[in-house]
Design a protein around this motif. Sequence first.
Motif, mmCIF file in Angstrom:
data_model
loop_
_atom_site.group_PDB
_atom_site.id
_atom_site.type_symbol
_atom_site.label_atom_id
_atom_site.label_comp_id
_atom_site.label_asym_id
_atom_site.label_seq_id
_atom_site.Cartn_x
_atom_site.Cartn_y
_atom_site.Cartn_z
ATOM 1 N N SER A 1 14.620 4.173 7.727
ATOM 2 C CA SER A 1 15.010 3.200 6.686
ATOM 3 C C SER A 1 14.610 3.604 5.358
ATOM 4 C CB SER A 1 14.544 1.838 7.480
ATOM 5 O OG SER A 1 15.051 1.583 8.569
ATOM 6 N N GLU A 2 15.452 2.891 4.171
ATOM 7 C CA GLU A 2 14.980 3.167 3.150
ATOM 8 C C GLU A 2 13.886 1.948 2.689
ATOM 9 O OE1 GLU A 2 17.247 2.857 -1.306
ATOM 10 O OE2 GLU A 2 18.347 2.756 0.497
ATOM 11 N N LEU A 3 12.826 2.652 1.778
ATOM 12 C CA LEU A 3 11.792 1.774 1.509
ATOM 13 C C LEU A 3 12.271 0.861 0.186
ATOM 14 C CD1 LEU A 3 8.893 4.151 1.567
ATOM 15 C CD2 LEU A 3 9.121 2.227 2.592
ATOM 16 N N GLU A 4 11.591 -0.168 0.298
ATOM 17 C CA GLU A 4 11.780 -1.415 -0.778
ATOM 18 C C GLU A 4 11.485 -0.427 -2.339
ATOM 19 O OE1 GLU A 4 9.140 -5.016 -2.393
ATOM 20 O OE2 GLU A 4 9.088 -4.499 -0.317
ATOM 21 N N GLY A 5 12.510 -0.750 -3.140
ATOM 22 C CA GLY A 5 12.261 -0.014 -4.493
ATOM 23 C C GLY A 5 11.480 -0.741 -5.633
ATOM 24 N N ASN A 6 10.995 -0.168 -6.363
ATOM 25 C CA ASN A 6 10.107 -0.687 -7.386
ATOM 26 C C ASN A 6 11.341 -1.435 -8.408
ATOM 27 O OD1 ASN A 6 9.031 -1.161 -10.085
ATOM 28 N ND2 ASN A 6 7.608 0.105 -9.788
ATOM 29 N N THR B 1 0.201 -0.174 -1.274
ATOM 30 C CA THR B 1 0.585 -0.601 0.123
ATOM 31 C C THR B 1 1.971 -0.073 0.723
ATOM 32 O OG1 THR B 1 1.200 -2.643 -0.292
ATOM 33 C CG2 THR B 1 -1.154 -2.355 0.051
ATOM 34 N N GLY B 2 2.829 0.184 -0.398
ATOM 35 C CA GLY B 2 4.299 0.416 0.092
ATOM 36 C C GLY B 2 5.336 -0.717 -0.091
ATOM 37 N N ASN B 3 4.634 -2.123 -0.346
ATOM 38 C CA ASN B 3 5.213 -3.322 -0.481
ATOM 39 C C ASN B 3 4.784 -3.821 -1.862
ATOM 40 O OD1 ASN B 3 5.000 -3.959 2.778
ATOM 41 N ND2 ASN B 3 6.771 -3.202 1.996
ATOM 42 N N HIS B 4 5.797 -4.271 -2.435
ATOM 43 C CA HIS B 4 5.384 -4.800 -4.001
ATOM 44 C C HIS B 4 5.114 -6.322 -3.506
ATOM 45 C CE1 HIS B 4 6.936 -1.201 -5.518
ATOM 46 N NE2 HIS B 4 8.385 -1.411 -5.143
ATOM 47 N N TRP B 5 4.328 -6.978 -4.461
ATOM 48 C CA TRP B 5 3.896 -8.417 -4.060
ATOM 49 C C TRP B 5 4.626 -8.835 -5.207
ATOM 50 C CZ3 TRP B 5 -2.291 -7.333 -3.713
ATOM 51 C CH2 TRP B 5 -2.352 -6.594 -2.763
ATOM 52 N N ASP B 6 5.506 -9.761 -4.742
ATOM 53 C CA ASP B 6 6.407 -10.367 -6.016
ATOM 54 C C ASP B 6 6.239 -11.800 -6.175
ATOM 55 O OD1 ASP B 6 8.657 -10.914 -7.912
ATOM 56 O OD2 ASP B 6 10.037 -10.757 -6.314
ATOM 57 N N LEU C 1 7.765 -3.636 6.517
ATOM 58 C CA LEU C 1 6.226 -3.697 6.406
ATOM 59 C C LEU C 1 5.586 -2.544 5.826
ATOM 60 C CD1 LEU C 1 5.802 -5.835 9.493
ATOM 61 C CD2 LEU C 1 6.598 -6.770 7.557
ATOM 62 N N SER C 2 4.473 -2.782 5.354
ATOM 63 C CA SER C 2 3.530 -1.862 4.965
ATOM 64 C C SER C 2 3.245 -0.742 6.049
ATOM 65 C CB SER C 2 2.357 -2.345 4.232
ATOM 66 O OG SER C 2 1.271 -1.168 4.236
ATOM 67 N N ALA C 3 3.098 0.352 5.717
ATOM 68 C CA ALA C 3 2.546 1.351 6.633
ATOM 69 C C ALA C 3 1.132 1.588 6.775
ATOM 70 C CB ALA C 3 3.346 2.945 6.257
ATOM 71 N N SER D 1 3.603 -1.796 -6.140
ATOM 72 C CA SER D 1 2.690 -1.044 -5.287
ATOM 73 C C SER D 1 2.919 0.700 -5.915
ATOM 74 C CB SER D 1 3.488 -0.853 -4.035
ATOM 75 O OG SER D 1 2.708 0.186 -3.031
ATOM 76 N N ASP D 2 2.135 0.848 -7.140
ATOM 77 C CA ASP D 2 2.105 2.006 -7.495
ATOM 78 C C ASP D 2 0.561 2.355 -7.869
ATOM 79 O OD1 ASP D 2 1.326 0.249 -9.780
ATOM 80 O OD2 ASP D 2 3.003 0.842 -11.171
ATOM 81 N N GLY D 3 -0.577 1.503 -7.575
ATOM 82 C CA GLY D 3 -1.824 2.064 -7.806
ATOM 83 C C GLY D 3 -2.329 1.522 -9.187
ATOM 84 N N ASP D 4 -1.376 1.122 -10.062
ATOM 85 C CA ASP D 4 -1.917 0.807 -11.275
ATOM 86 C C ASP D 4 -2.607 -0.451 -11.414
ATOM 87 O OD1 ASP D 4 -0.718 2.914 -12.534
ATOM 88 O OD2 ASP D 4 1.061 2.085 -12.954
ATOM 89 N N ILE D 5 -3.456 -0.785 -12.530
ATOM 90 C CA ILE D 5 -4.197 -2.058 -12.522
ATOM 91 C C ILE D 5 -3.421 -3.081 -13.149
ATOM 92 C CG2 ILE D 5 -5.980 -2.945 -13.935
ATOM 93 C CD1 ILE D 5 -7.066 -1.561 -11.557
#
Length: 672
Positions: A88-93, A250-255, A58-60, A487-491
């Motif tokens: 734990s390893e984070l969800e990757g791009n 947020t640390g999680n990608h919205w897929d 989940l998001s931190a 989750s990279d802050g880009d538009i």
Amino acid sequence: MKKLILLLFLVPVLIVANEKTVPSKIKEVTVYLSGAQIHRKAKCTLKAGKNQLVFTGLSAKIDESSLQISGLGSASILSMSYDLDYLSELEGNPKVKDWENQIVSLQHEIALYKNLIIGLEEEEKIITTNRVVSSENQALDLTKIKEIGTYYRERITAIKNEIFQTNLKINEANLEIGNLRKQLQEVNNASETEQGELTLVLDAPLPMNLELSLSYLVSDAGWIPNYDIKSEKLNAPLELAYKAHVYQKTGNHWDNVNITLSAGNPNVNVTKPDLGTQYLNFTNRNSRGRTGTVKKNIYPYNPTVKTITGTVIDQTGLPLPGANVIVKGTNNGTQTDFDGNFSIQVGEGKEIVISYIGQVSQELPIYSSVMNIQMEEDYQALEEVVVVGYGTSDASSNVRVRGYSSTPKVQPPLYIIDGVPVTNYNEGDLDGNEIQSMEVLNGAEATAIYGNRGASGIVVITTRQNSIRDDLTNTKFSIRKPYSIVSDGDITAIQIDSFKLPAEYEFFATPIINENVFLTATMQDWEKLQLLPGEANIYYEGGYAGKTTLNPFTVKKELILSLGIDPNITVTRKQQRNFKSKSFTGSNRVLNRTYDLEVKNNKTLAIDLKLMDRIPISQNKDIKVSDIDPMSAEYETKTGLLTWKIKLESKQSQKESFSFQVKYPKGRYISL
């Protein structure tokens, strides 16, 4: 005894056996102007009794108080805890693997190019060596020498060219690798070092299968309203594209999730205020209570803005040179130029502070790359100048004007409120919010106007005009097409809707303030569009015309858009030379003013132009504005505004004029 020991040994094993790591997936996201609500789905199987479920990845950035669980059926929650997991390893791009594969592929290409160069260089060595051997071991006639020379020249040139072209390909591949590595570095820098973990302990009366819904609020996400406004030509309908610039870190990608955009802000305190009784008592002259109210902020913070340009003006629309513009919480600041313009790089700032002597300082969120600010006069600052300059008595709340403190009996000053003398006025009769400005007159200035009535000085108070601001409603937009947002802050640009709107085109000029001529488009019935304040990109006749800020909350019946400046229309304003402009009658000075305005249409088509100017309004009975001649203009007596509606053919010009007279006492000064 052995059975008891075995049972005690198996208890932890049984507890652990009922602990399950439950995979979950983001299905829906409601994005607010600041923050977002995440909706996850998870399937799980429960055994009868206690079950411990762990949701990982989940998001931190979760607001723990917003966590909600639904779909429990007959199961009940015994406990719920949210923690951060740093191991734990984070969800990757999802694009990282592709970028890494591209780098490997390019490196292989570079290795092949280098091998090709080595082979070409070896061939060049063999040719060079063979040329030396041939010339030493055999006699060559001239024809043979020419043939050999031609071959050597052509082949060596071909080898050199091929080596050169291959090196160019190597350089291109290295540049591409460099760009990919920068992209990877940006993603790595944007990644968080921890993830959220939710642990649920459920009590199930019997074995069951559940489909759980998990929702929570997260920070570091939001959306910014944005518009594209296009006009193909004059009198054509406006094409308005309403877009949302969505960002999240947020640390999680919205897929491939369903997106709902909300104009609300869950971080705003919605607790209603309590109004208590106000008790009055005497206080120190310099102590002040809070008289202002909390203002509504209709602009959302825009994290994509890195540079702001704009203009700072006063209440009358005139530019304020030398106004301070500072990024709040930093030493990064600038000042406006002679025309009130400024430009500042904001970095990671979220607010700017604008200040000017005699004006109310403003703190605004960084909401657009174009921010034009209109200041308001600071009546409290002006009143403080009165206190410092003229002194007060702690034993009386009356204003005492310097120069009269030595008189045996000091009378209170004469108060002039909106040009009308008021007797028996006491401080506090006017609410602080009603006062726009305050000025103190003393000495000859005061007695020349009101004689002995001004012997103790005069306090001139101007009250504020009413102001109205509309509320921001919690509008929601459901987006039909699923979106993936990394989750990279880009538009990520999402189109909300598009409209074709009838518009009335008009050119607009106010040469007393700005000598440029602006093309405007006026829209009716704009309320049905559910627009929010935001930055707009203007396109006219197929070209980019610039940016503007669209603010539907500052208008009522019509929405006026500025489509840019047209350099093919010129306007000038000049004062006529009038030798009677500086004359005197008795104790008064008389100023006669006549202004000429000229508009020229250099375009190839006819235009409609709205030309505006103004005649000053007196706020003091001793300043007389008379002999007003608006000539052909429409004249609004309450505001003093002059308006000309001009239809001008191609290559034609037109002159307009107006005049007025101002009379005021000698020894006093006014600003026209």
